[in-house]
Design a protein around this motif. Structure first.
Motif, PDB file in Angstrom:
ATOM      1  N   ILE A 148      29.052  -2.202  47.791  1.00 12.94           N
ATOM      2  CA  ILE A 148      28.106  -3.273  47.754  1.00 12.94           C
ATOM      3  C   ILE A 148      28.423  -4.604  48.297  1.00 12.94           C
ATOM      4  O   ILE A 148      27.798  -5.057  49.383  1.00 12.94           O
ATOM      5  N   PRO A 149      29.564  -5.105  47.893  1.00 13.97           N
ATOM      6  CA  PRO A 149      30.034  -6.282  48.563  1.00 13.97           C
ATOM      7  C   PRO A 149      30.421  -6.293  50.015  1.00 13.97           C
ATOM      8  O   PRO A 149      30.267  -6.958  50.796  1.00 13.97           O
ATOM      9  N   ILE A 150      31.078  -5.036  50.294  1.00  8.85           N
ATOM     10  CA  ILE A 150      31.445  -4.925  51.650  1.00  8.85           C
ATOM     11  C   ILE A 150      30.281  -4.793  52.454  1.00  8.85           C
ATOM     12  O   ILE A 150      30.093  -5.525  53.811  1.00  8.85           O
ATOM     13  N   ALA A 151      29.087  -4.117  52.072  1.00  4.91           N
ATOM     14  CA  ALA A 151      27.854  -4.146  52.854  1.00  4.91           C
ATOM     15  C   ALA A 151      27.208  -5.720  53.050  1.00  4.91           C
ATOM     16  O   ALA A 151      26.762  -5.871  54.149  1.00  4.91           O
ATOM     17  N   LEU A 152      27.130  -6.177  51.924  1.00  4.10           N
ATOM     18  CA  LEU A 152      26.401  -7.711  52.108  1.00  4.10           C
ATOM     19  C   LEU A 152      27.218  -8.348  52.785  1.00  4.10           C
ATOM     20  O   LEU A 152      26.506  -9.366  53.737  1.00  4.10           O
ATOM     21  N   THR A 153      28.530  -8.509  52.672  1.00  2.00           N
ATOM     22  CA  THR A 153      29.357  -9.619  53.566  1.00  2.00           C
ATOM     23  C   THR A 153      29.865  -9.041  54.869  1.00  2.00           C
ATOM     24  O   THR A 153      30.070  -9.873  55.848  1.00  2.00           O
ATOM     25  N   GLY A 154      29.628  -7.716  55.177  1.00  2.20           N
ATOM     26  CA  GLY A 154      30.033  -7.402  56.426  1.00  2.20           C
ATOM     27  C   GLY A 154      31.695  -7.072  56.590  1.00  2.20           C
ATOM     28  O   GLY A 154      32.164  -6.961  57.900  1.00  2.20           O
ATOM     29  N   ASN A 155      32.251  -7.492  55.697  1.00  3.33           N
ATOM     30  CA  ASN A 155      33.815  -7.455  55.782  1.00  3.33           C
ATOM     31  C   ASN A 155      34.078  -6.058  55.639  1.00  3.33           C
ATOM     32  O   ASN A 155      34.278  -5.544  54.323  1.00  3.33           O
ATOM     33  N   ARG A 156      34.463  -5.251  56.517  1.00  6.73           N
ATOM     34  CA  ARG A 156      34.901  -3.791  56.439  1.00  6.73           C
ATOM     35  C   ARG A 156      36.353  -3.650  56.529  1.00  6.73           C
ATOM     36  O   ARG A 156      36.797  -2.617  57.078  1.00  6.73           O
ATOM     37  N   THR A 157      36.919  -4.694  56.223  1.00  5.72           N
ATOM     38  CA  THR A 157      38.707  -4.520  56.278  1.00  5.72           C
ATOM     39  C   THR A 157      39.009  -3.686  54.970  1.00  5.72           C
ATOM     40  O   THR A 157      40.173  -3.008  55.111  1.00  5.72           O
ATOM     41  N   TYR A 158      38.156  -3.405  54.130  1.00  6.91           N
ATOM     42  CA  TYR A 158      38.578  -2.704  52.808  1.00  6.91           C
ATOM     43  C   TYR A 158      39.942  -3.218  52.055  1.00  6.91           C
ATOM     44  O   TYR A 158      40.772  -2.525  51.514  1.00  6.91           O
ATOM     45  N   LYS A 191      41.119  -5.135  48.987  1.00  8.25           N
ATOM     46  CA  LYS A 191      40.636  -5.364  47.481  1.00  8.25           C
ATOM     47  C   LYS A 191      40.409  -6.587  47.295  1.00  8.25           C
ATOM     48  O   LYS A 191      39.539  -7.154  46.833  1.00  8.25           O
ATOM     49  N   ASP A 192      41.670  -7.395  47.729  1.00 14.77           N
ATOM     50  CA  ASP A 192      41.542  -8.889  47.318  1.00 14.77           C
ATOM     51  C   ASP A 192      40.403  -9.735  47.954  1.00 14.77           C
ATOM     52  O   ASP A 192      39.575 -10.592  47.501  1.00 14.77           O
ATOM     53  N   ASP A 193      40.285  -9.546  49.221  1.00 15.98           N
ATOM     54  CA  ASP A 193      39.026  -9.885  50.200  1.00 15.98           C
ATOM     55  C   ASP A 193      37.757  -9.430  49.418  1.00 15.98           C
ATOM     56  O   ASP A 193      36.810 -10.345  49.261  1.00 15.98           O
ATOM     57  N   ILE A 194      37.478  -8.222  48.863  1.00 21.70           N
ATOM     58  CA  ILE A 194      36.313  -7.854  48.467  1.00 21.70           C
ATOM     59  C   ILE A 194      36.117  -8.554  47.034  1.00 21.70           C
ATOM     60  O   ILE A 194      34.916  -9.043  46.952  1.00 21.70           O
ATOM     61  N   ARG A 195      37.098  -8.819  46.201  1.00 22.65           N
ATOM     62  CA  ARG A 195      36.846  -9.476  45.127  1.00 22.65           C
ATOM     63  C   ARG A 195      36.611 -10.889  45.069  1.00 22.65           C
ATOM     64  O   ARG A 195      35.623 -11.443  44.545  1.00 22.65           O
ATOM     65  N   ARG A 196      37.342 -11.539  46.143  1.00 20.32           N
ATOM     66  CA  ARG A 196      37.144 -12.845  46.369  1.00 20.32           C
ATOM     67  C   ARG A 196      35.645 -13.138  46.877  1.00 20.32           C
ATOM     68  O   ARG A 196      34.824 -14.034  46.285  1.00 20.32           O
ATOM     69  N   GLU A 197      35.108 -12.300  47.759  1.00 16.42           N
ATOM     70  CA  GLU A 197      33.930 -12.339  48.492  1.00 16.42           C
ATOM     71  C   GLU A 197      32.798 -12.054  47.471  1.00 16.42           C
ATOM     72  O   GLU A 197      31.669 -12.600  47.382  1.00 16.42           O
ATOM     73  N   LEU A 198      33.086 -11.212  46.334  1.00 17.86           N
ATOM     74  CA  LEU A 198      32.144 -11.008  45.285  1.00 17.86           C
ATOM     75  C   LEU A 198      32.071 -12.076  44.562  1.00 17.86           C
ATOM     76  O   LEU A 198      30.948 -12.481  44.156  1.00 17.86           O
ATOM     77  N   LEU A 199      33.043 -12.686  44.064  1.00 17.47           N
ATOM     78  CA  LEU A 199      32.660 -13.861  43.358  1.00 17.47           C
ATOM     79  C   LEU A 199      32.125 -15.134  44.213  1.00 17.47           C
ATOM     80  O   LEU A 199      31.478 -15.984  43.515  1.00 17.47           O
ATOM     81  N   SER A 200      32.447 -15.119  45.373  1.00 19.07           N
ATOM     82  CA  SER A 200      32.185 -16.285  46.338  1.00 19.07           C
ATOM     83  C   SER A 200      30.587 -16.149  46.436  1.00 19.07           C
ATOM     84  O   SER A 200      29.769 -17.284  46.432  1.00 19.07           O
ATOM     85  N   GLY A 201      30.235 -15.101  46.466  1.00 16.06           N
ATOM     86  CA  GLY A 201      28.693 -14.753  46.615  1.00 16.06           C
ATOM     87  C   GLY A 201      27.961 -15.579  47.756  1.00 16.06           C
ATOM     88  O   GLY A 201      28.289 -15.242  48.799  1.00 16.06           O
ATOM     89  N   SER A 202      27.076 -16.426  47.206  1.00 16.27           N
ATOM     90  CA  SER A 202      26.308 -17.123  48.352  1.00 16.27           C
ATOM     91  C   SER A 202      27.049 -18.036  49.281  1.00 16.27           C
ATOM     92  O   SER A 202      26.758 -18.304  50.320  1.00 16.27           O
ATOM     93  N   ARG A 203      28.159 -18.464  48.769  1.00 19.09           N
ATOM     94  CA  ARG A 203      28.858 -19.246  49.443  1.00 19.09           C
ATOM     95  C   ARG A 203      29.334 -18.630  51.049  1.00 19.09           C
ATOM     96  O   ARG A 203      29.434 -19.414  51.906  1.00 19.09           O
ATOM     97  N   VAL A 204      29.498 -17.359  50.824  1.00 22.97           N
ATOM     98  CA  VAL A 204      29.999 -16.775  52.219  1.00 22.97           C
ATOM     99  C   VAL A 204      29.037 -16.207  53.058  1.00 22.97           C
ATOM    100  O   VAL A 204      29.245 -15.733  54.232  1.00 22.97           O
ATOM    101  N   MET A 205      27.928 -16.095  52.580  1.00 21.30           N
ATOM    102  CA  MET A 205      26.773 -15.558  53.261  1.00 21.30           C
ATOM    103  C   MET A 205      26.316 -16.607  54.328  1.00 21.30           C
ATOM    104  O   MET A 205      25.802 -17.829  54.197  1.00 21.30           O
ATOM    105  N   PRO A 206      26.005 -15.901  55.460  1.00 23.40           N
ATOM    106  CA  PRO A 206      25.411 -16.992  56.593  1.00 23.40           C
ATOM    107  C   PRO A 206      24.121 -17.287  56.371  1.00 23.40           C
ATOM    108  O   PRO A 206      23.178 -16.719  55.837  1.00 23.40           O
ATOM    109  N   GLY A 207      23.631 -18.361  56.974  1.00 23.29           N
ATOM    110  CA  GLY A 207      22.257 -18.696  56.935  1.00 23.29           C
ATOM    111  C   GLY A 207      21.874 -19.039  55.658  1.00 23.29           C
ATOM    112  O   GLY A 207      22.530 -19.494  54.640  1.00 23.29           O
ATOM    113  N   ALA A 208      20.458 -18.611  55.195  1.00 25.84           N
ATOM    114  CA  ALA A 208      19.903 -19.234  54.104  1.00 25.84           C
ATOM    115  C   ALA A 208      19.933 -18.048  53.034  1.00 25.84           C
ATOM    116  O   ALA A 208      19.339 -17.953  51.936  1.00 25.84           O
TER     117      ALA A 208
END
Length: 1013
Positions: free
Chosen positions: A594-604, A606-623
């Protein structure tokens, strides 16, 4: 009212925070109370929305006064507002009727929360403007937080607009906080401030009158802008690539672009640039053909004549220079021969993922244009048809979801991950779905929703249950005819004011061109629908711009399918400002997708996935925004922990996908070009120490022709430094591969001529040690695999040259040189894209990049590598006078619990190794006691957990300085006596405060918020 004064230590904290903010930025203080400048900068992890959410999570009450409130601003706050309601946090929200901008729908949504009181200030009665933007929060510690500035509660103001705001903390009895609350109370109790229930009906009536006038003004402005139509950044990139392909003699190309991102306009701009004499545009629906013709006419003007050829046109006229036709009509043998005779220079196939169908194949086998252009959002086919091969593997441009959101090409989405109560009886589960769908809502006058169920049986069961509760739904499966689906979609997109029968002949043929053998005509149905329920028949090829709510009731098994289904709601439409996505998340193994799909980070990673999951809206482009409730977040974390993101199966899958996409053996940089999996994962995979070893083992049909293990061992040495973390190694290898006889001199000359960091002598010496294998410790268990990884040898004149064995291999085996240059290309690319120009001070490190123990030793220019056990929590190198401190901030339950913790974004408390006293040599080194330690440099590296076998690297957080004196402490130890001081704590000050998103991620882990066991 009387406010309890804060404790003395809180007052000291406030004073320290003011000192840091306004007097000495290097002074230590708490980030919680420090005045901060707030803005919207998603690429840097900053959104005003996130600051507002943090305050709502922690406050005991709040008062908000803003001029404007829109539903697009309220919706991303709904989760945190519901949580505040559960905690019985009382809130007051004051807004206005100023300019008629505040939306009644937003006010109704807020009115539904029991802990909120909302009032509307009637500027028409006050006869003055009202433009406040203030957010006031009470806290249990007697400190008030205030967010003041320019942001209203609208989607754009909270996420993307250029807004200036400030966060201030004040003792509740301080004059500043008192003045703010006094002013708010005065406005709140003013005669013009009306209780919402008293004024909403009248205001809503006024809004309905004024809103069309405002929208009309905006619409006229949009028309004026459209008259000056120009390609956007992505379309310009597409045009350049099309021109390049044509210059190279290519006859086919593919445009991959998310639904709603302007593929038709991109094609028109390409035609404008290339200027073919005649073009044919092939679509699957007549309505789309006519829309496409209108778009082309706007771009091309009178440069072409235009015509439509379809089943409803009496004359099948191909004489215009730009003809727009449907596949059903064109594929008829007689029509197809007439089109062939018309001799089109360009043929454009819209929705080209369908081109495996017999009708499309017939067209492409018959027509003979100079150039074929295919356009699709989803070229990867479940039926195995190779769309990439059909268009020569020439991808002219690929516009991805996150890029399209950033360019405002798509409708913003507000995603809510909701824990599904899988143990509930079915009927109660349905009630929970309805409750959440109603609460999180939609944009527009009525819901137009899609529900994706886990299987057909559940889809029809949901239809019955939802209809029994008063909703109007219809389940669709692959068995329904195309006409039945069209009729159902037509009923979904109706507004409430529409009534009467839905006649198939009057509806757009949404599925025209899909070949379904043996289908039967369906009897039309009538009446508005709220939801369509399906499993996967709407994943692609269906254009329903009006959809304003999408509900997922199934496990995420593929990030590709997730994006396809999410995309059903992302096309812009009139009276639709955003789309709500509700994802009911069960305890599934694949939740990490789910976070991989939402953020577009397909590096797989794990640490990046966790951080982006917690960052949530912060890392999403636009509104766009992302929110997870606590249970769903825990489920995703658990899925991340167990996911096998380094598995051979995953690596093979991505290799095969990319191979099919580009039509050849992927080079390492191809994975970067196509946003695939992190290519460095292939450098050390299970049983393989190089990319070539992986390919030879799993894909021998496309493996390079290499002589055997000896050559693979040499390439393993390159793979070991393949991340391109330091330019010195790259320049030396490039000079050696170019045949230079004095490699070091040439590398230094190239560095001097570049605009990059000028590499110091210590780095050059370290790089030489790496490339001569002197850096690798002889006791290293993996040493045998790298014995042949000696790249350089002395040239007899005080410099270096390529090692003789390597030169011989390069001469004897052309594929060996190919492999070597692939690694060099990857190193250069990774360095330039991520690191070049971002080096920290005089080091080769970059803030917030991640490094392994070995990489830290190498980049600190240590003479030899040390293994992890030798380093422990820290190690000191006498030659370089450097001391890296490594922090594992989440440890096993039975591990020694060192008290490592952040006190602020600039201060860290860290514990020494056990069996150390305050008089030990370690203390002398940390506190730089004595002449021998005067020049010591201490660097901080932090990671989440040493127990994650796939995330072994540490975040680099810069240089640190020990402050004060060491504090003796007792830690568990095998030889420690009860109560004995056998270690010490050090208070470190970070030279650079930790970036907010990284700090929140690490601090959350330190405080135990991320634990999933």
């Amino acid at each position: 009212m009387d406010i309890r004064p804060p404790a003395r230590d809180v007052l000291l904290t406030l004073k320290a925070s003011l000192n840091t903010a306004f007097i000495d930025g290097r002074a230590d203080s708490s980030l919680e109370t420090r005045p901060m400048f707030l803005r919207n900068a998603p690429k840097e992890g900053e959104k005003f929305l996130c600051a507002l959410e943090e305050e709502l999570k922690d406050c005991t009450s709040f008062s908000i006064s803003v001029a404007f409130i829109s539903l697009s601003g309220v919706t991303p706050l709904l989760q945190v507002l519901r949580e505040a309601e559960k905690r019985n946090v009382r809130g007051r929200i004051l807004t206005t009727d100023y300019l008629g901008f505040t939306e009644p729908a937003a006010l109704k949504k807020l009115r539904g929360l029991k802990n909120l009181e909302v009032r509307l200030f009637r500027t028409s009665e006050a006869r003055v403007g009202f433009h406040t933007k203030g957010y006031l929060f009470r806290h249990a510690d007697g400190v008030d937080h205030l967010l003041l500035g320019s942001s209203n509660i609208t989607g754009s103001a909270l996420t993307v607009n250029q807004e200036w705001n400030v966060k201030l903390a004040s003792a509740a009895n301080g004059e500043f906080a008192k003045s703010a609350f006094r002013n708010f109370d005065a406005l709140w109790n003013a005669r013009e401030s009306k209780a919402l229930d008293d004024v909403l009906p009248n205001y809503e009536a006024e809004y309905k009158v004024r809103r069309p006038i405002l929208r009309n003004a905006v619409g006229k402005d949009a028309v004026r802008q459209a008259e000056r139509l120009n390609p956007n950044k992505m379309q310009r990139r597409f045009i350049r690539n099309i021109e390049r392909l044509i210059e190279q003699g290519e006859k086919r190309a593919l445009l991959i672009s998310a639904t709603g991102t302007g593929k038709t306009y991109a094609a028109a701009f390409a035609v404008q640039a290339v200027k073919p004499k005649r073009l044919l545009f092939v679509v699957h629906r007549e309505q789309i053909a006519r829309q496409a013709m209108k778009s082309f006419r706007r771009v091309l003007g009178d440069a072409y004549t235009y015509g439509v050829v379809s089943g409803t046109t009496a004359q099948k006229d191909f004489t215009p220079s730009a003809v727009f036709t449907t596949v059903q009509t064109l594929s008829r043998p007689d029509i197809l021969q007439r089109a062939k005779a018309a001799a089109f220079d360009w043929v454009i196939i819209d929705e080209s993922h369908r081109s495996g169908a017999e009708s499309y194949q017939r067209i492409m086998a018959t027509l003979e244009p100079d150039f074929w252009l295919g356009m699709t959002a989803s070229p990867d086919r479940m039926d195995g048809f190779d769309v990439y091969a059909l268009f020569g593997h020439n991808i002219a441009c690929e516009i991805r979801l996150q890029e399209a959101l950033d360019e405002d090409l798509l409708c913003p989405f507000h995603y809510f991950g909701i824990a599904e109560a899988v143990d509930l009886p079915f009927e109660e589960r349905v009630d929970a779905i309805i409750d959440n769908a109603d609460y999180y809502g939609y944009s527009g006058s009525c819901v137009k929703g899609l529900i994706f169920a886990k299987d057909v049986k559940e889809a029809f069961r949901l239809e019955a249950a939802l209809n029994a509760r008063g909703l109007r739904t219809k389940a669709l499966s692959g068995k329904e005819s195309i006409n039945a689906r069209e009729a159902a979609i037509a009923r979904l997109v109706m507004d409430e004011r529409e009534s009467g029968d839905v006649h198939e002949a009057k509806q757009p043929a949404l599925f025209e061109g899909i070949e379904v053998p043996g289908e039967k005509e369906a009897v039309p149905e009538t009446g508005k629908l709220d939801y369509l329920i399906t499993v996967d028949i709407f994943n692609e090829g269906v254009d329903i711009p009006e959809v304003n709510q999408v509900i997922f009731l199934r496990e995420t098994q593929s990030s590709i399918v997730f994006i396809q289904q999410l995309g059903r709601g992302l096309r812009k439409a009139e009276n639709k400002d955003f789309v709500v996505i509700l994802d009911f998340i069960g305890a599934y193994d694949n939740n990490y997708l789910i976070p991989i799909a939402l953020t577009g980070n397909r590096t797989y990673n794990k640490d990046d996935i966790r951080r982006e999951l917690l960052s949530g809206s912060r890392v999403m482009p636009g509104a766009a925004t992302i929110h997870f409730d606590e249970i769903s977040r825990e489920r995703i974390f658990k899925s991340i922990e167990t996911a096998k993101t380094n598995s051979i199966r995953l690596l093979k899958t991505h290799f095969e996908m990319l191979r099919r996409k580009i039509g050849r053996r992927p080079q390492l940089t191809d994975f970067l070009d196509h946003a695939s999996i992190d290519p460095t994962k292939y450098l050390r995979s299970q049983g393989c120490n190089s990319y070539e070893a992986f390919v030879a083992k799993h894909f021998p049909d496309v493996a390079l022709k290499l002589s055997g293990d000896e050559v693979l061992d040499r390439l393993a040495g390159l793979a070991r430094i393949g991340k391109g973390l330091r330019e010195a190694e790259i320049l030396l290898l490039e000079a050696a591969m170019d045949g230079c006889s004095a490699v070091l001199a040439e590398a230094k000359a190239r560095n001097a001529q570049s605009s990059c960091r000028q590499i110091p002598d210590a780095d050059w010496a370290s790089a030489i040690r790496v490339l001569t294998n002197a850096f690798t410790q002889t006791r290293d268990a993996v040493m045998p695999a790298f014995m042949r990884a000696v790249f350089l040898e002395p040239n007899g004149a005080g410099d270096w040259r390529m090692h003789a064995d390597w030169r011989k291999r390069l001469c004897d085996e052309p594929d060996f040189e190919t492999a070597c240059r692939e690694y060099l290309a990857l190193m250069r690319r990774l360095f330039e894209e991520r690191l070049s120009g971002h080096e920290y001070r005089d080091t080769a490190f970059c803030l917030y990049e991640k490094y392994t123990y070995e990489e830290v030793c190498r980049l600190l220019n240590w003479p030899r590598n040390l293994n992890a056990q030798t380093i422990g929590g820290y190690a000191y190198d006498v030659a370089t006078k450097t001391l890296p401190v490594f922090i594992n901030y989440e440890k096993k339950v039975d591990a020694i619990q060192y008290a490592d913790r952040f006190l602020s974004d600039s201060v860290l408390m860290a514990c020494s190794k056990s069996n150390r006293s305050v008089d030990s040599v370690d203390v002398d080194r940390f506190f730089k006691r004595g002449a021998a330690n005067a020049g010591n440099r201490i660097f901080l590296f932090v990671r989440r957990s040493k127990d994650d076998n796939e995330a072994k690297a540490f975040y680099f957080l810069g240089e640190i300085e020990a402050q004060g004196q060491p504090i003796p402490v007792s830690v568990p130890s095998s030889n420690a006596k009860p109560g004995e001081f056998n270690a010490f704590e050090v208070r470190y000050r970070l030279e650079t405060p930790v970036r907010s998103d990284i700090y929140d991620y690490l601090r959350g882990a330190l405080d135990g918020d991320l634990r999933t066991d």
